[in-house]
Design a protein around this motif. Structure first.
Motif, PDB file in Angstrom:
ATOM      1  N   ASP A   1     -24.855 -15.731 -11.270  1.00 40.85           N
ATOM      2  CA  ASP A   1     -24.435 -14.449 -11.823  1.00 40.85           C
ATOM      3  C   ASP A   1     -22.910 -14.419 -11.987  1.00 40.85           C
ATOM      4  OD1 ASP A   1     -27.086 -13.828 -11.636  1.00 40.85           O
ATOM      5  OD2 ASP A   1     -26.870 -12.462  -9.923  1.00 40.85           O
TER       6      ASP A   1
ATOM      7  N   ASP B   1     -21.492 -22.485 -12.298  1.00 37.83           N
ATOM      8  CA  ASP B   1     -22.291 -23.089 -13.359  1.00 37.83           C
ATOM      9  C   ASP B   1     -21.630 -23.062 -14.734  1.00 37.83           C
ATOM     10  OD1 ASP B   1     -24.552 -23.683 -11.721  1.00 37.83           O
ATOM     11  OD2 ASP B   1     -25.123 -21.567 -11.794  1.00 37.83           O
ATOM     12  N   GLN B   2     -20.565 -22.282 -14.890  1.00 34.75           N
ATOM     13  CA  GLN B   2     -20.006 -22.156 -16.232  1.00 34.75           C
ATOM     14  C   GLN B   2     -18.530 -21.818 -16.173  1.00 34.75           C
ATOM     15  OE1 GLN B   2     -21.373 -18.672 -18.443  1.00 34.75           O
ATOM     16  NE2 GLN B   2     -22.011 -17.690 -16.549  1.00 34.75           N
TER      17      GLN B   2
ATOM     18  N   ASN C   1     -28.063 -13.479 -14.389  1.00 28.22           N
ATOM     19  CA  ASN C   1     -28.479 -14.575 -15.261  1.00 28.22           C
ATOM     20  C   ASN C   1     -29.726 -15.238 -14.706  1.00 28.22           C
ATOM     21  OD1 ASN C   1     -26.116 -14.325 -16.995  1.00 28.22           O
ATOM     22  ND2 ASN C   1     -24.957 -15.225 -15.313  1.00 28.22           N
ATOM     23  N   GLU C   2     -30.639 -15.572 -15.580  1.00 25.49           N
ATOM     24  CA  GLU C   2     -31.924 -16.094 -15.138  1.00 25.49           C
ATOM     25  C   GLU C   2     -31.846 -17.531 -14.636  1.00 25.49           C
ATOM     26  OE1 GLU C   2     -36.198 -15.051 -16.751  1.00 25.49           O
ATOM     27  OE2 GLU C   2     -35.268 -16.537 -18.067  1.00 25.49           O
ATOM     28  N   GLN C   3     -30.996 -18.358 -15.251  1.00 32.08           N
ATOM     29  CA  GLN C   3     -31.011 -19.778 -14.929  1.00 32.08           C
ATOM     30  C   GLN C   3     -29.709 -20.309 -14.342  1.00 32.08           C
ATOM     31  OE1 GLN C   3     -32.271 -21.886 -18.447  1.00 32.08           O
ATOM     32  NE2 GLN C   3     -34.258 -20.869 -18.523  1.00 32.08           N
ATOM     33  N   ILE C   4     -28.657 -19.494 -14.334  1.00 30.06           N
ATOM     34  CA  ILE C   4     -27.375 -19.916 -13.777  1.00 30.06           C
ATOM     35  C   ILE C   4     -26.854 -18.819 -12.859  1.00 30.06           C
ATOM     36  CG2 ILE C   4     -26.809 -21.400 -15.740  1.00 30.06           C
ATOM     37  CD1 ILE C   4     -25.037 -19.175 -16.815  1.00 30.06           C
TER      38      ILE C   4
ATOM     39  N   GLN D   1     -35.218 -19.479 -24.338  1.00 25.08           N
ATOM     40  CA  GLN D   1     -34.830 -20.230 -23.153  1.00 25.08           C
ATOM     41  C   GLN D   1     -34.698 -19.359 -21.908  1.00 25.08           C
ATOM     42  OE1 GLN D   1     -32.924 -20.687 -26.138  1.00 25.08           O
ATOM     43  NE2 GLN D   1     -34.270 -22.415 -26.633  1.00 25.08           N
ATOM     44  N   ARG D   2     -34.235 -18.107 -22.093  1.00 24.90           N
ATOM     45  CA  ARG D   2     -33.945 -17.295 -20.898  1.00 24.90           C
ATOM     46  C   ARG D   2     -33.858 -15.822 -21.269  1.00 24.90           C
ATOM     47  NH1 ARG D   2     -29.476 -19.964 -22.533  1.00 24.90           N
ATOM     48  NH2 ARG D   2     -30.046 -21.715 -21.196  1.00 24.90           N
ATOM     49  N   THR D   3     -33.916 -14.978 -20.224  1.00 25.15           N
ATOM     50  CA  THR D   3     -33.690 -13.540 -20.352  1.00 25.15           C
ATOM     51  C   THR D   3     -32.681 -13.134 -19.283  1.00 25.15           C
ATOM     52  OG1 THR D   3     -35.943 -13.151 -21.144  1.00 25.15           O
ATOM     53  CG2 THR D   3     -34.728 -11.247 -20.299  1.00 25.15           C
ATOM     54  N   ASN D   4     -31.577 -12.528 -19.698  1.00 25.32           N
ATOM     55  CA  ASN D   4     -30.542 -12.095 -18.769  1.00 25.32           C
ATOM     56  C   ASN D   4     -30.421 -10.574 -18.799  1.00 25.32           C
ATOM     57  OD1 ASN D   4     -29.863 -14.831 -18.257  1.00 25.32           O
ATOM     58  ND2 ASN D   4     -28.507 -14.851 -20.038  1.00 25.32           N
TER      59      ASN D   4
END
Length: 240
Positions: A146, A179-180, A141-144, A112-115
């Motif tokens: 930092d 985002d989190q 973070n790639e999708q959310i 899904q992603r690379t961080n």
């Protein structure tokens, strides 16, 4: 030059140059648990690990291959090279509690992603512990959005009833963002050195892994979406 690029440049130069291996360890671990959150609760995990200390620093790599009870498969990997300032003459070991200061990096890889994480690590001298590491990271973070992360890693060998045991693991704390939610993952393993029974040259460990994770993956725990994980896995580990 942004700090993250400086860290990666130093690590790449170190790996491509003189990299005498001081020690290394390959491990294969099988886990079986039935209380996972965010997905199928019952899973089997096969983990391949490699840890090494070199003339330039140290590194740790693992790959998790997960099979869920519903038949789904997934892979997740992390690579964690660290560049030692003490070993490379940049910083004398402070002594006392701090054994070494390192530039730390960490790559998280999935389908899904690379961080990319980068920051500073400390090797600590703690009585009774085989090793203790404390790393502070900035997470790209790639999708959310930092955020920040602190990671504590330890290994505590001990003897009981004439048998050898090891209690080791890590604690990850990651800050919240837009985002989190902030989350805390305490994962530890309690293992018995079973191969002493047959005086095996390769170490074989039996034990349990316990995961205590609040707001797993930064997902807020709610009545209709439980992300607080309390998960006990049966464990078999082979060092080869």
């Amino acid at each position: 030059m942004p700090f993250r690029y400086l860290v990666m440049t130093l690590l790449c130069c170190s790996c491509s140059g003189y990299a005498e291996v001081l020690w290394q360890d390959f491990r294969l671990t099988y886990l079986n648990g039935s209380h996972y959150r965010l997905g199928d609760p019952q899973r089997q995990v096969l983990t391949i690990e490699h840890a090494a200390a070199t003339a330039w620093g140290d590194s740790f790599f693992f790959l998790d291959h997960m099979k869920s009870a519903n038949g789904q498969h997934s892979n997740y990997a992390e690579l964690q090279p660290r560049f030692s300032l003490g070993k490379n003459g940049w910083q004398q070991a402070p002594g006392g509690l701090i054994k070494d200061v390192l530039l730390a990096s960490h790559i998280e890889m999935s389908s899904q992603r690379t961080n990319l994480l980068y920051g500073v690590g400390l090797d600590l001298a703690m009585p009774g512990l085989k090793f203790t590491q404390l790393n502070f990271y900035r997470r790209n973070n790639e999708q959310i959005a930092d955020n920040w992360q602190a990671t504590l890693v330890w290994g505590a060998p001990f003897q009981f009833g004439g048998q050898s045991f090891l209690y080791d693991g890590f604690v990850d704390w990651a800050s919240g963002s837009v985002d989190q939610h902030a989350n805390l993952n305490w994962t530890s393993q309690l293992k018995w050195l079973a191969s002493n029974l047959w005086q095996g040259k390769s170490q074989v460990w039996l034990g349990v892994e316990y995961v205590w994770w609040r707001h797993k993956f930064g997902v807020l725990d709610k009545p209709l979406l439980r992300s607080h994980e309390n998960n006990v896995n049966l464990l078999l580990k082979w060092h080869f």
